[in-house]
Structure formats: structure tokens, C-alpha cells
Write an enzyme that holds these catalytic residues in place. Structure first.
Site, PDB file in Angstrom:
ATOM      1  N   GLY A 182      10.796 -26.629  29.858  1.00 20.25           N
ATOM      2  CA  GLY A 182      10.881 -26.309  28.430  1.00 20.25           C
ATOM      3  C   GLY A 182      12.129 -25.574  28.015  1.00 20.25           C
ATOM      4  N   THR A 229      11.777 -31.191  32.633  1.00 20.88           N
ATOM      5  CA  THR A 229      11.807 -30.344  33.812  1.00 20.88           C
ATOM      6  C   THR A 229      10.389 -30.350  34.340  1.00 20.88           C
ATOM      7  OG1 THR A 229      13.466 -28.943  32.804  1.00 20.88           O
ATOM      8  CG2 THR A 229      12.202 -27.941  34.561  1.00 20.88           C
TER       9      THR A 229
HETATM   10  N1  GLU Z   1      18.131 -27.746  31.823  1.00 19.38           N
HETATM   11  C1  GLU Z   1      17.237 -26.715  31.443  1.00 19.38           C
HETATM   12  C2  GLU Z   1      17.471 -25.470  32.271  1.00 19.38           C
HETATM   13  O1  GLU Z   1      17.830 -25.556  33.417  1.00 19.38           O
HETATM   14  C3  GLU Z   1      15.818 -27.128  31.552  1.00 19.38           C
HETATM   15  C4  GLU Z   1      15.528 -28.285  30.616  1.00 19.38           C
HETATM   16  C5  GLU Z   1      14.118 -28.293  30.050  1.00 19.38           C
HETATM   17  O2  GLU Z   1      13.199 -27.807  30.692  1.00 19.38           O
HETATM   18  O3  GLU Z   1      13.939 -28.822  28.948  1.00 19.38           O
HETATM   19  O4  GLU Z   1      17.301 -24.407  31.761  1.00 19.38           O
END
Ligand code: GLU
Length: 568
Positions: free
Chosen positions: A471, A379
Site C-alpha cells: 500500500g 506489493t
Molecule cells: N514501491 C512501494 C514501496 O516500496 C510499495 C508499493 C505499494 O505497496 O503500492 O514503498
């Protein structure tokens, strides 16, 4: 003013990868800067990718506002930071208009489950890196909606820098070379990804090489000319649907044509006299952040050191409780009813009273009603401020680094694997962190729960902090740490961003602390109180803040991954 790049170190990659606290009335820290009238100052963009930050800065120089710059940076980073910058994923953009007039807005461009998705569609054999894990992308519609509502410059001029970066290529640095070599080296089963991101198909990039992405340039050109329809309809959509057929995915042309981004009201809370805004569901970020700040407001954190065992204990216990509520209640508000009390001061007071100052609560004790059985650089967040005081906090993602690893053949972009953020296995909430609760189970057209937390803190209508982080579930706690460092402990922005971070996700019942070696004694005390403590790096938080001493805005690129403060 010239932008200043800080030293960049290679990204290692990263698949995922009290005692006696009195309850006190909230007190305001001294903050002369926030009460004074700002002199007009130059805008800036702070992002992980230097060419991405520069693309936004150039738009500011051309008279664009913060939203224009954010759109340009987001498209540019789809080219220059392919692990997470994207047009095949989704995210959240929090926009704070000058002086807060008209109120802040969140553009929700979170991916959606395709129409053919259903609650029990996943089995234990399904891979995270497969077409079945791809959600309907939201980024291009989201950026278009932000531009339509707030943009000043022409759309095609905002996409143009990205087209140029993809068409002509750009010189990669150590960090990107290392990231590309990691993904190309480990992706035998994704030939299109190897073709697009390999150096002649191989993992032997070095700093100074040029990365050219012709297919992506053509896709971006269509978007520049046709707006979001250039992605969701016509040739690019056809290529995406063909890719789905080839790789056995379920997204249809109808899913793409029907995708809508939404303008939503942010979650708003107050913390020691500051206004805090974050994203509403389908992100859990705003709700959990405000809930945690409300709990912490019951304690005078400044009575102890920032990294005293007492402060760390209080923060862990606060996180544990909010993340339990996250699992119990949160999902896409278009599908599930989210209780309003979660962000109330009253609920927070009860949670604060439930914290034992001397000992760790067992996570299991918090949710006896939830049956129990037996997280990377995927992200990216950037912050923007313009000379009128308009601010943008934007977080967007592909879920894992390079998402599903599926590159749409002929279109040159990576597809997300955001469906992973749903609770894949209904009823299976596990001690190691699997969540199976009802609100975030898969349903057609539903948005999966996110932790992305683009955040803006303001005082008397004026922005004092723009922040956010990657994260996964750690994101919300990273933002919490930056806010506590800034407001309670009055750290400079850079110190607040650089300081060791803390994370407790409810389950697994282990806190992660970046300061295990620098604050070893505090860690021993925490263990004696019953905490389990581990240590891993948390996400970067590229932020902008108002400096208390000078009353001027400063940018902070995070040393964890470096990045650039690019000033107008
Ligand atoms: N998919 C995650 C979310 O939207 C973020 C993934 C990441 O930052 O590792 O919370």
C-alpha cells in the site's frame, strides 16, 4: 493440522490507485502470554496466495526453518500472485532468530538505480509503465542471501515448488481470475504480458482455470540449479538485457552482475515495554514506525476508545509529523546521512508536545523550509513462524500492480517500475503529495526510498507479532494501527488486523480513514477540529501473533483481500 482458507473475494484492480491529553509515562499492558514459556507449537505461513502459503508450509513440514519457508513462499508467489509476488522486483526480509539470539537481521533486496540513471532523467512525459521506470531487480539475490545466512534445507528444494507450479500450472481462484482479466484487458500496448497472462491472449479467465507459465518455469529452473547467478548472469540476464534494448531501458549486464543484496541491522525501538524491529533505510518503514510509536508512547491511549475523535486526532497528528520527517530526511543511507535523532525518545517528546489537542496542525506549518508547489495491490507481505520460534516478516513488490507491465520476452517474468519511488522531479514538493526533496533524488547505484515495513514485535526475546502490508506510503500507518490495536487496545490478532485503518501522509493534507461510515460521529468531530478526512481501503496485513489468552500463536489472514493461514 489442515490450513484453513478464508473466503476470498475477487480483487478489484487497482492501478492505484483531546482534548486535554496529558503526557504520561509509558505503561505496560497486562500480557501474561508474553511472559510465559511457550510450548513447542507448529509453524505457519500467512500469505495472500493460498498456494504460496502452502509452498512454505510444506517446507516447514519437511524440516525447513522459517527462512527456508519464506524463500519457498516468495518464489511460489512469483508464480501464483503475479501482481506483486516476483523475481523481477525487490523488497525487505526481516528475520528474527529463535529467542532473538544473535539479533534480528534485515535482508535488504531493494532494487537499485542502473549506472546510467541520473537526477534529472525523468520528464513529465515519462510513463510509469515503461522500461525507464525499471530498477535493477533485487529479489533473487535477496532470497539467496537470506538462505545463505540462515537456511537449513537445500536451495534447489526451496525453488522446486515454484518450478512445479509454473511448469504444471495451478488452478486459479476468483481473485486471481479477476486480477488477470483486469491486467490483460487493459494492456494492449504490452503484447508479451497479454501472451503470458492472457487465456489464449484474452481476458476471459474464470475460477478453476489452469495458469501454466512455461518460460517462467525455465527461468526458475536455472535459478534452482545455479543459485542467484542463474538470474543475474547467463541466459536470463541476456534475455533481460535484450528486453531493455527492445523497450528502450537502461539496465545493462554490468548492472545485473553487480547487484548486491545487503544484510543490515534493523531499526529497533521500544513501545510500552515491547521491542519493535523494522527495516532501516532505504526503507522509511522502520524509522517512521518507531518515530510514531515513540510519539504515541507519550499519551495514555487507553483513556479513550480506539475510534474516539481524540485517539484518531492524536494518531493523525503523529503520522503527519513523522511523514514530514520522512520527506525531509530519508533516502538510501549508503548515499545520504540520516540523522540518528529521528528514532530518539527525546525527538518524539518534542513532537508530542507540539500537538494541539483541540485542533489539526496544517501540514504546511511543519516544513516551512521545504518549498511547496501547486497510491494498491502492487506489493505483498507474508509472515512466517517456525516451531523453534524463528520468525520472518517479508514484504516485496513490483511497485505498481504488475510493475512496469513489461514481461521479459522468453523469461516469463514481470519487471518492476520501482524507479517511481525516487523523487522524480527535484525540488517539486507539492500539496498533492509529490515529494522533491534531496535525500531521495535519483543517483546511479542508489536504492529508492521505500515504505515497506515488515515488522516484528517481541517481548523478553519472544516474538509476539509478525506483520506488514502493501500500500505504498500507507504501509507504515497500517503497521502502526495493527500495533496500537494489539498493544494498547489488547485486541485479538484478527480484530487488530480487521479494524478500520487510518492514514495521514503529511501531504496531501487529508487523512484517509476506513471507518468513515462506521464512525461517522467521530469523523464529524475531526472535521470540526480542522481535519480533512477521506475514506479508501488500506492494504492487507497478513500477520501472526501470540494470543494473550491461550499463549499460542495464531495467524490472521486479512479480510480486505483474504488469503490463507497455512499451518504446519
Ligand atoms: N514501491 C512501494 C514501496 O516500496 C510499495 C508499493 C505499494 O505497496 O503500492 O514503498
Amino acid at each position: 493440522m489442515q490450513g484453513c482458507a478464508v473466503t476470498r473475494r475477487p480483487i478489484r484492480a487497482l492501478a492505484r490507485f483531546s482534548l486535554g491529553f496529558a503526557l504520561v509515562v509509558a505503561c505496560l499492558p497486562r500480557d501474561a502470554a508474553a511472559d510465559s514459556t511457550p510450548e513447542k507449537q507448529r509453524g505457519m505461513v500467512v500469505a495472500v496466495s493460498p498456494p504460496g502459503a502452502d509452498a512454505g508450509r510444506d517446507i516447514l513440514r519437511k524440516g525447513g526453518n522459517a527462512v527456508d519457508a519464506a524463500v519457498a513462499t516468495a518464489f511460489a508467489m512469483a508464480v501464483t500472485y503475479p501482481a506483486a509476488g516476483n523475481i523481477g522486483g525487490g523488497g525487505f526480509m526481516l528475520i528474527y532468530p529463535p529467542g532473538g539470539k544473535g539479533g534480528p537481521v534485515v535482508i535488504d533486496y531493494r532494487e537499485k538505480a542502473p549506472a546510467a540513471a541520473h537526477k534529472t532523467m525523468y520528464t513529465k512525459k515519462d510513463s510509469w509503465y515503461s522500461a525507464k521506470a525499471v530498477g535493477v531487480p533485487g529479489t533473487v539475490r535477496g532470497l539467496a542471501l537470506a538462505h545463505e545466512k540462515f537456511g537449513k534445507l537445500k536451495w534447489k528444494d526451496l525453488v522446486a515448488p515454484a518450478v512445479q507450479l509454473a511448469e504444471e500450472g495451478f488452478l486459479i481462484d476468483d481473485a486471481l481470475a479477476s486480477s488477470l482479466n483486469w491486467i490483460v484487458g487493459g494492456s494492449e500496448e504490452f503484447p508479451e504480458l497479454r501472451r503470458v497472462f492472457g487465456k489464449n491472449g484474452e481476458a476471459n479467465w474464470k475460477a478453476g482455470d489452469r495458469l501454466v507459465q512455461k518460460d517462467l518455469a525455465a527461468t526458475l529452473r536455472r535459478i534452482a540449479e545455479m543459485g542467484a547467478d542463474g538470474f543475474y548472469k547467463g541466459e536470463v540476464a541476456d534475455l533481460l538485457v535484450a528486453e531493455m534494448k527492445r523497450s528502450k531501458g537502461i539496465i545493462t549486464a554490468k548492472d545485473l552482475a553487480g547487484y548486491e543484496a545487503k544484510a543490515r541491522q534493523p531499526i529497533h525501538g521500544t513501545y510500552r515495554g515491547y521491542d519493535v524491529y523494522g527495516p532501516p533505510p532505504p526503507s522509511s518503514g522502520g524509522t517512521c514506525l518507531i518515530e510514531m510509536l515513540n510519539v504515541l508512547e507519550n499519551f495514555d491511549l487507553r483513556k479513550r476508545d480506539r475510534f474516539s475523535p481524540e485517539t484518531l486526532h492524536l494518531m493523525i497528528e503523529t503520522m503527519r509529523r513523522a511523514y514530514c520527517d520522512r520527506a525531509r530526511y530519508l533516502g538510501d543511507a549508503d548515499f545520504v546521512k540520516i540523522p540518528a535523532f529521528l528514532t530518539s525518545k527525546d525527538h518524539a517528546r518534542k513532537l508530542a508536545q507540539s500537538i494541539d489537542p483541540r485542533k489539526a496542525t496544517k501540514s504546511e506549518e511543519l516544513a516551512k523550509d521545504i518549498p511547496l508547489k501547486g497510491e494498491g495491490d502492487s506489493t505483498t507481505h507474508f509472515s512466517v513462524l517456525d516451531s523453534d520460534g524463528m520468525a520472518v516478516a517479508n514484504t516485496y513488490t513490483l511497485e505498481r500492480s504488475y510493475g512496469s507491465r513489461i514481461v521479459v520476452k522468453g523469461a516469463g517474468f514481470v519487471l518492476n517500475n520501482e524507479m517511481m519511488d525516487f523523487n522524480w522531479f527535484p525540488g517539486e514538493t507539492t500539496r498533492d503529495g509529490g515529494i522533491g526533496t534531496e535525500p531521495n533524488q535519483v543517483a546511479p547505484g542508489k536504492r529508492m526510498l521505500s515504505s515497506q515495513t515488515p515488522t516484528i514485535v517481541a517481548k523478553n526475546g519472544k516474538v509476539v507479532l509478525v506483520t506488514g502490508s502493501p500500500g505504498s506510503r500507507t504501509i507504515i500507518n497500517t503497521v502502526l494501527c495493527v500495533i496500537v490495536n494489539t498493544i494498547d487496545f489488547e485486541m485479538s490478532l484478527q480484530a487488530a488486523v480487521d479494524a478500520p485503518r487510518l492514514h495521514h501522509p503529511w501531504f496531501p493534507d487529508t487523512a484517509r480513514f476506513e471507518g468513515t461510515s462506521s464512525h461517522g460521529e467521530a469523523v464529524e468531530r475531526l472535521k470540526a477540529m480542522g481535519h480533512s478526512i477521506g475514506g479508501t481501503r488500506q492494504g492487507d496485513a497478513h500477520s501472526i501473533g501470540l494470543d494473550r489468552k491461550t499463549g499460542k500463536y495464531v495467524g490472521a489472514a486479512d479480510h480486505r483481500i483474504d488469503g490463507k493461514v497455512s499451518e504446519q
